[in-house]
Each structure stands twice: as C-alpha cells, then as structure tokens.
Write an enzyme that holds these catalytic residues in place. Structure first.
Site, PDB file in Angstrom:
ATOM      1  N   ASP A 163      94.367  -4.558  33.193  1.00  9.39           N
ATOM      2  CA  ASP A 163      94.598  -3.839  34.444  1.00  9.39           C
ATOM      3  C   ASP A 163      94.261  -4.715  35.645  1.00  9.39           C
ATOM      4  O   ASP A 163      93.142  -4.698  36.164  1.00  9.39           O
ATOM      5  CB  ASP A 163      93.752  -2.562  34.488  1.00  9.39           C
ATOM      6  CG  ASP A 163      93.964  -1.783  35.775  1.00  9.39           C
ATOM      7  OD1 ASP A 163      94.990  -2.009  36.444  1.00  9.39           O
ATOM      8  OD2 ASP A 163      93.090  -0.963  36.118  1.00  9.39           O
TER       9      ASP A 163
ATOM     10  N   ASP B  29      98.806   0.342  41.008  1.00  9.90           N
ATOM     11  CA  ASP B  29      97.799   1.349  40.704  1.00  9.90           C
ATOM     12  C   ASP B  29      97.184   1.797  42.024  1.00  9.90           C
ATOM     13  O   ASP B  29      97.015   0.988  42.950  1.00  9.90           O
ATOM     14  CB  ASP B  29      96.719   0.751  39.788  1.00  9.90           C
ATOM     15  CG  ASP B  29      95.817   1.812  39.176  1.00  9.90           C
ATOM     16  OD1 ASP B  29      95.219   2.586  39.952  1.00  9.90           O
ATOM     17  OD2 ASP B  29      95.714   1.859  37.941  1.00  9.90           O
TER      18      ASP B  29
ATOM     19  N   SER C 116      98.992  12.781  38.455  1.00 13.38           N
ATOM     20  CA  SER C 116      98.133  12.357  37.345  1.00 13.38           C
ATOM     21  C   SER C 116      97.611  13.508  36.502  1.00 13.38           C
ATOM     22  O   SER C 116      96.928  13.275  35.502  1.00 13.38           O
ATOM     23  CB  SER C 116      96.953  11.546  37.892  1.00 13.38           C
ATOM     24  OG  SER C 116      97.407  10.356  38.495  1.00 13.38           O
TER      25      SER C 116
END
Length: 618
Positions: free
Chosen positions: A350, A365, A326
């Site tokens: 999301d 995620d 990330s």
C-alpha cells in the site's frame, strides 16, 4: 185587439233544467269515473310501484363508514389515531338552489376559495344522495350558527366524523405515511361498495401498504326521514366492522433519538433487529407534518413542501439511492475469503495508490491526501477494514472481477428491493457486465471495477438496503425481509426468512474483528465512538463522493459548495457478541463518515440503555 205576451214558459224551462241536470250528472259521473279510475290505478294496478317510490322518499339506505384501525409502536404508544370532527356537508338532491345555499353558508361560516373549489371537484364525482363535504373541523360557534339557521338550509347537514390524526406529526412522517381524501383517479380504482360513506384512503407509507387491513368493512342502516331529509328513526342497522389495530416494531424512543441526532441535516437512519427483521426506527430528514394532508393540504403549504430544495416529501430511507462507499468493504472482504482469493494472512502493498497492470493511471487511497503515503507497507484484510484501506480493496476487486462481485454481494440484499412493507422502495444498482449492457448499451471497463470495489462508480444503495446488509453480517449470513408490522389485533406476525448464506464461521470472525477494530482499535476510522462505551460495537465508516475529482487534484471541503460535499455513511451492529440492533446512516453532504458515526452511537445507546450520554467529539 192586442195579443197577450207570454212572460214565462214552464215547459221550456223544465226541458232546459232537465238537460242541464243530465249534463251536470254526466260531468260529475265522468269526473267521479276519472277519480275512481285514478284511485284504482293508485291502489290496485300500480300499487306496488307507488309504495316503493313512497318508501324511497321516506326510507333511506345510509352507508356507515368503519372506524380506521389504530397504529401503535412496539411499546403500545399510539402513533395514528382517530379524532372526532364535525363536517359541514351538502346533499345536492335535497337543495333547492345550490348557489343560493352556498351563498347563505358563506355568510354563516368562513369558507375559503380553495374549499369551494375542492367542494365543486368532489361534487362532480359524488354518488346520488351522498353528502359532499364543504367545511371540516367546525368550531362550536359555527355549529351553533348552522343549527339556528337550519330552517333556511334544506339539504345541508352537519356530520360527526372520525378523522385521522398523527400525534407525533413530523417524527413518523416517512415511516407511517398518511391518509388523504380520495381523489378522482382513486375513486375510479376503489371498490365503490367498500368505500361508501368513506372520504379517505391511505396515500403512502404504512397507511397505504396496509390500507385493506386498516380500512375495515362498511356498514349500512335504513332510516326513516321527513320531507326535509331529517332522520326520524333507524329502521334497520348493519354495523360496520372496524379496521384492524396494528402494532409496529418501531420504537418511539429510538425514533426520537435518531431524529434529534440528525437535527436539521438532510439524511436518513434505518435501525433493524437482525433476529426478526423488525424495523426499529426509520427517519428521513427533513420531514413534514402529515396532519396537513388528511383533509387536503392547501396550495400554499404544498408548494412550500414541493419546491423546497431539501425535498422533505422525499423518503431518503427507501427512495434515496447513494454510492455506499466503504460500507461495503466488510461484504467485499467476505467475498474475497469465500472465493478463496485471499486469506486472513494475505497482504497487499500500500503506497497510497493502486494501478491496474499495464495502466499508468493511479487510483488513490483516501489517506494519501493526509499522510502522503499509504496505511502501511503491507495491509491485510483486518487492517483494511479497520482503517478503510482503499488500495487493498482495489486489488481485491480486480481479482474478483465485477461479475463475481455481483454474485457475492447480491445475497446481502444489494441491487434489489428488500421487500420492506412500505411504498415507493427503489432498487439501487449492483452493477455487472450484463447490467451495464442492458441499461446503457455499453461494455464494462476494468477501471469501473476498481471504483465499484469501494462502493463508488455505478453502485447505488438505499439506507434500507445497507441496514439489511448490515443485519446479514450481524447474523452471520441469515437474512430476513425487513418488516414494520409486528402484530395484528394482538396476533404476532412471523418473520419472513430467506435462504441463509453458506459461509465459513472463521471467515465471519475475520470480518467481525475488522469491524470491531473500526470502533475499538487504535487506528480505527471511528475510534472516537469508543469513548465511555459500555459494549462492543462493530461498525464501518463510509464516504460517498458527490462530484468527480481530477487526477492529482486536491479536494478542499471548505472551497466546495455545501451540496457538493461528500456524503457521510456509517453502518454498525451491537452488542457485537450477540447483536440486537443493526443501523445504517447517511448524512447528505456531511463531508464524511464523521457526520454519521456519532448518530449510530446515540441510537444504539438509546436502544440498549434507554438514553445516551455520548457527546460527539466534533
């Protein structure tokens, strides 16, 4: 009557005597003629030839090795110096019986089998009349023993040399590198005249990169010697030119802080100045004592380093290629903003996972495992950076496509060598359709774009590349080639700037805000760093997956072998309003970014205030 007997014939004796006298005179004259002819040949006909040979026996041309340049940190602290040492050497041409001489030497001073072996190797590639080292770092007692027995040891000399010494040993092992004895391959490659009388050469790191500068120029002297080769007087001298002294951007305080913060974990820290590109710290752990290599490391010590599962000889800072995870999300955010595909207000749903259109596969995620849902019903870019929302970047990556991602990420220095002034730097991988076709002979698949959008899949980066990319963000698009070298003999060296990125100030502000929220926001992924902080730090956490996790499987760190756990990464710059330092950190198999982020706090505290009171909450 008996005849009288002649007892003496004077005439006959006179004739014999005369003949013998003439013969003797002829022989003497002949011998005198030979002597005169030889004398004439020596003094008249071949005079110049024998005078030259005589001078060669009496006068020797000796190379004078230059003093190697010193290396200092930015504060003038000595990092690499030269220390006097006495070396036992042998000149083969002046030794009667080499085996007997070596036997006598073995009785006078302790010489190991490995030292004998290395001596024999050096003997094969020596130059005529060149002293060949047998033992280094003689003690005073050993020098005395050799001096007392000098009459028994023609061709044996004890020489005073300056040998490289690294006062901080392991601390700067991967930053400085080391010098070592010239091997057979190097002897063929190096200019013989430049290295006459020199036994050492830079092997790796700064010592090798700046070898020509640090080495200096060899000198010579004509000396008169006696029959045993002992110098009687110096007839002529051309002094050597010492190597240049260099000062580096490295800061020993910062180096020590990074080294201590990593501790006994495998990892790397790179810190650089965004304004100059100067490398302020470079640590790769574990390291090794560079002094072991100066005069040839023993087989036992080298085997221990070579065979260690922690590979201490591996410079993770420039050779280690890891999925950046990330940490690339700020750059991805800029790509989305600059391409016009998203705005600061653009949101993405999301639920904790993402699927490509027409594909039932779910790309999870990281927060789904913790909360069972996503970060929020709708996520914008600032929140996506602060909370490291994968779903947002999955969607952004799909819309950008892999080739557009390549186009926007390459200017940060990813996927290519940064050009840092050291050795063995690797390129990493910034994937594209063309890259995969050329490297693997395969087409690119949409799912691979999803992995690449969060720094996984084929994407690989070195800590040095991540530090450069962070510095580009910190300077809002300005990119400088990273450099250790600050000055040469006191003369400052200018930074090398590349073409700046053309990007909107407003877009940089959005990314800045997101990175500030990582540390200072209530839900930031590195909010623990904000405790007691006296400045604004912009950062980004990252976790690099080491092993694959099946769809629907749960990753349990406690059940995974330590070397299969996730890598922890963190990038940061500070103070956010006027950055003077950018850092990139990786902790191998640290389990996640929480292993790396506290190191950044300690390094930046040390840079800004000279020390740190920060304690890792973990």
């Amino acid at each position: 009557m008996p005849q009288p007997i002649a007892l003496k014939d004077p005439h006959r004796e006179s004739r014999i005597y005369s003949a013998r006298t003439v013969a003797a005179i002829v022989v003497v004259l002949g011998m005198l003629g030979v002597i005169f002819a030889r004398y004439y040949s020596l003094q008249i006909t071949d005079y110049q030839q024998y005078v030259t040979q005589s001078d060669r026996n009496r006068v020797q041309l000796q190379p004078l090795p230059p003093k190697r340049g010193l290396i200092y940190d930015r504060n003038g602290i000595l990092l690499a110096d030269n220390r006097p040492s006495f070396t036992l050497s042998v000149i083969k041409e002046r030794v009667g019986d080499l085996e007997d001489t070596l036997s006598v030497l073995g009785e006078l001073v302790p010489i190991s089998d490995s030292e004998f072996e290395r001596f024999q190797t050096r003997l094969k590639r020596r130059r005529p009349y060149e002293p060949v080292a047998l033992r280094f770092r003689l003690t005073e007692e050993e020098q005395a023993a050799l001096a007392v027995n000098r009459y028994r040891l023609p061709g044996v000399v004890v020489e005073a040399q300056l040998l490289r010494h690294y006062p901080h040993g392991e601390l700067f092992s991967h930053a400085l590198g080391y010098v070592g004895r010239i091997n057979e391959r190097e002897a063929l490659e190096l200019d013989e005249s430049d290295y006459a009388g020199t036994d050492h050469v830079g092997k790796v790191g700064i010592e090798k990169y700046y070898e020509d500068m640090l080495h200096g120029d060899v000198g010579y002297q004509n000396v008169e010697t006696n029959a045993h080769g002992r110098v009687l007087r110096v007839l002529e001298r051309n002094s050597p030119k010492p190597g240049a002294d260099i000062k580096l951007h490295l800061d020993i305080r910062l180096q020590q802080a990074a080294f201590d913060a990593l501790g006994d974990r495998r990892g790397a820290v790179v810190a650089m100045d965004p304004k100059t590109g100067g490398i302020l710290a470079l640590v790769s752990t574990p390291g090794y004592d560079t002094n072991l290599f100066v005069n040839g490391i023993s087989s036992k010590n080298y085997s221990a380093l070579r065979d260690s599962p922690d590979v201490p000889l591996f410079n993770r800072a420039v050779q280690g290629q890891y999925p950046p995870g990330s940490t690339i999300k700020p750059m991805m955010g800029m790509a989305g903003l600059e391409s016009g595909l998203v705005t600061p207000e653009t949101t993405v749903p999301d639920p904790g996972w993402y699927s490509l259109p027409g594909d039932r596969h779910r790309y999870r995620d990281w927060i789904l495992r913790i909360r069972g849902t996503g970060h929020a019903p709708e996520v914008d870019l600032k929140m996506a950076i602060a909370e490291s929302c994968d779903t947002y970047f999955y969607d952004l990556g799909r819309r950008l496509t892999i080739d557009t991602m390549y186009e926007y990420l390459a200017p940060y220095g990813l996927g290519d060598r940064t050009g840092v002034d050291t050795t063995n730097e690797r390129k990493g991988v910034l994937p594209s359709r063309r890259w995969k076709r050329d490297a693997l002979g395969q087409p690119w698949y949409p799912g691979e774009t999803i992995s690449a959008s969060i720094g996984q899949g084929y994407m690989l980066a070195t800590p040095m590349q991540l530090a450069v990319a962070t510095a580009v963000v910190a300077s809002k698009g300005e990119r400088r080639i990273p450099r250790f070298l600050q000055s040469i003999n006191g003369e400052p060296q200018a930074a090398t700037e590349l073409a700046p990125m053309q990007a909107s100030e407003d877009n940089w502000a959005v990314v800045y805000d997101g990175m500030l929220e990582v540390v200072h926001g209530k839900k930031g992924t590195a909010k623990a760093l904000a405790e007691g902080i006296r400045y604004k730090m912009a950062g980004k956490t990252g976790t690099a997956q080491v092993i694959g996790i099946a769809q629907g499987a749960v990753y349990n760190e406690d059940e995974v072998d330590e070397r299969h756990r996730h890598h922890g990464l963190f990038i940061a710059f500070a103070p956010a309003e006027a950055p003077t330092i950018a850092v990139a950190i990786i902790v191998e198999n640290g389990g996640g970014s929480s292993a790396a982020s506290p190191i950044a706090r300690k390094v930046i505290d040390t840079w800004l205030f000279g020390s740190t009171d920060f304690e890792d909450p973990a």
